[in-house]
Design an enzyme around this catalytic site. Sequence first.
Site, PDB file in Angstrom:
ATOM      1  N   HIS A 162     -45.815 -81.692  98.865  1.00  0.00           N
ATOM      2  CA  HIS A 162     -45.628 -80.637  99.876  1.00  0.00           C
ATOM      3  C   HIS A 162     -46.058 -81.176 101.249  1.00  0.00           C
ATOM      4  CE1 HIS A 162     -45.076 -77.291  97.046  1.00  0.00           C
ATOM      5  NE2 HIS A 162     -46.076 -77.756  96.336  1.00  0.00           N
ATOM      6  N   CYS A 208     -41.584 -79.907  94.269  1.00  0.00           N
ATOM      7  CA  CYS A 208     -42.508 -79.263  93.314  1.00  0.00           C
ATOM      8  C   CYS A 208     -41.793 -78.249  92.412  1.00  0.00           C
ATOM      9  CB  CYS A 208     -43.667 -78.638  94.078  1.00  0.00           C
ATOM     10  SG  CYS A 208     -45.098 -78.319  93.041  1.00  0.00           S
TER      11      CYS A 208
HETATM   12  N1  GLN Z   1     -45.420 -73.103  89.781  1.00  0.00           N
HETATM   13  C1  GLN Z   1     -45.242 -74.537  89.608  1.00  0.00           C
HETATM   14  C2  GLN Z   1     -46.531 -75.201  89.082  1.00  0.00           C
HETATM   15  O1  GLN Z   1     -47.600 -74.620  89.194  1.00  0.00           O
HETATM   16  C3  GLN Z   1     -44.852 -75.176  90.916  1.00  0.00           C
HETATM   17  C4  GLN Z   1     -45.933 -75.051  91.989  1.00  0.00           C
HETATM   18  C5  GLN Z   1     -45.467 -75.484  93.369  1.00  0.00           C
HETATM   19  O2  GLN Z   1     -44.295 -75.442  93.690  1.00  0.00           O
HETATM   20  N2  GLN Z   1     -46.452 -75.863  94.222  1.00  0.00           N
HETATM   21  O3  GLN Z   1     -46.473 -76.323  88.588  1.00  0.00           O
END
Ligand code: GLN
Length: 231
Positions: A188, A92
């Site tokens: 995740h 992510c």
């Molecule tokens: N901040 C980034 C987004 O909102 C990654 C979020 C995350 O790692 N879950 O896309």
Amino acid sequence: MNTFKIAHLYPDEMNLYGDGGNVRCLYFRLAKRGFDVRVREVKIGDRLGNFDLLFIGGGQDREMKIISRDLKRKSDELCYAVQSGKTILAICGGFQLLGEYYQSASGEVMELSGALDFYTVGGKERMIGNTVFKTPFGTVVGFENHSGRTYLPSHLSPLGKVIRGFGNNGEDRGEGVLYLNTFSTYAHGPVLPKNPAFADELLRRATACELAPLDDTEETLCHNTLIKRFT
Ligand code: GLN
């Protein structure tokens, strides 16, 4: 026996939804096979240094901003690692860090490592939910929560094809990126414990050797139960 070195980049800032569990999963799957494994945390101010497998977890916009300046200082090492075929797993926000920039939903642009020439643009609506996608080494199930829409240039291939969920941008059905031995995904979870085939694909490449099978009865039951539930 040589020690297998796992580098965990930004473990304090980039560790959403238990992503650090991926490091423990990799450690377990190697140690069970008799490898001597060392995990080295690479924090702000540290050099990336040498490793056999690099892991970067997810992070909120705030944390991404905190590490972005330090990331630029590591970008030469990171670019070399990606382009020289080192095994990398980025989740992510960690995935987004490999790109050229991330424009948050509020319009703030963060220059990133540029290790791969893709970009990410945050949207008002977050992309949240269980995700299932097909990869060359089996179906992967996870959980996604991102505002970022990632767009790959034509020469970069996604890691997988979305069966359920949003994937990179909710439009092209691509999920993540697979470039040489760099694996990136929005999944995740942590993603690896319930996707043993994905975990072992990473380890096969990082160790460059065929790996003895493990008893994945529980992992496979969990994997199949979730796939059935979400598709
Ligand atoms: N901040 C980034 C987004 O909102 C990654 C979020 C995350 O790692 N879950 O896309």
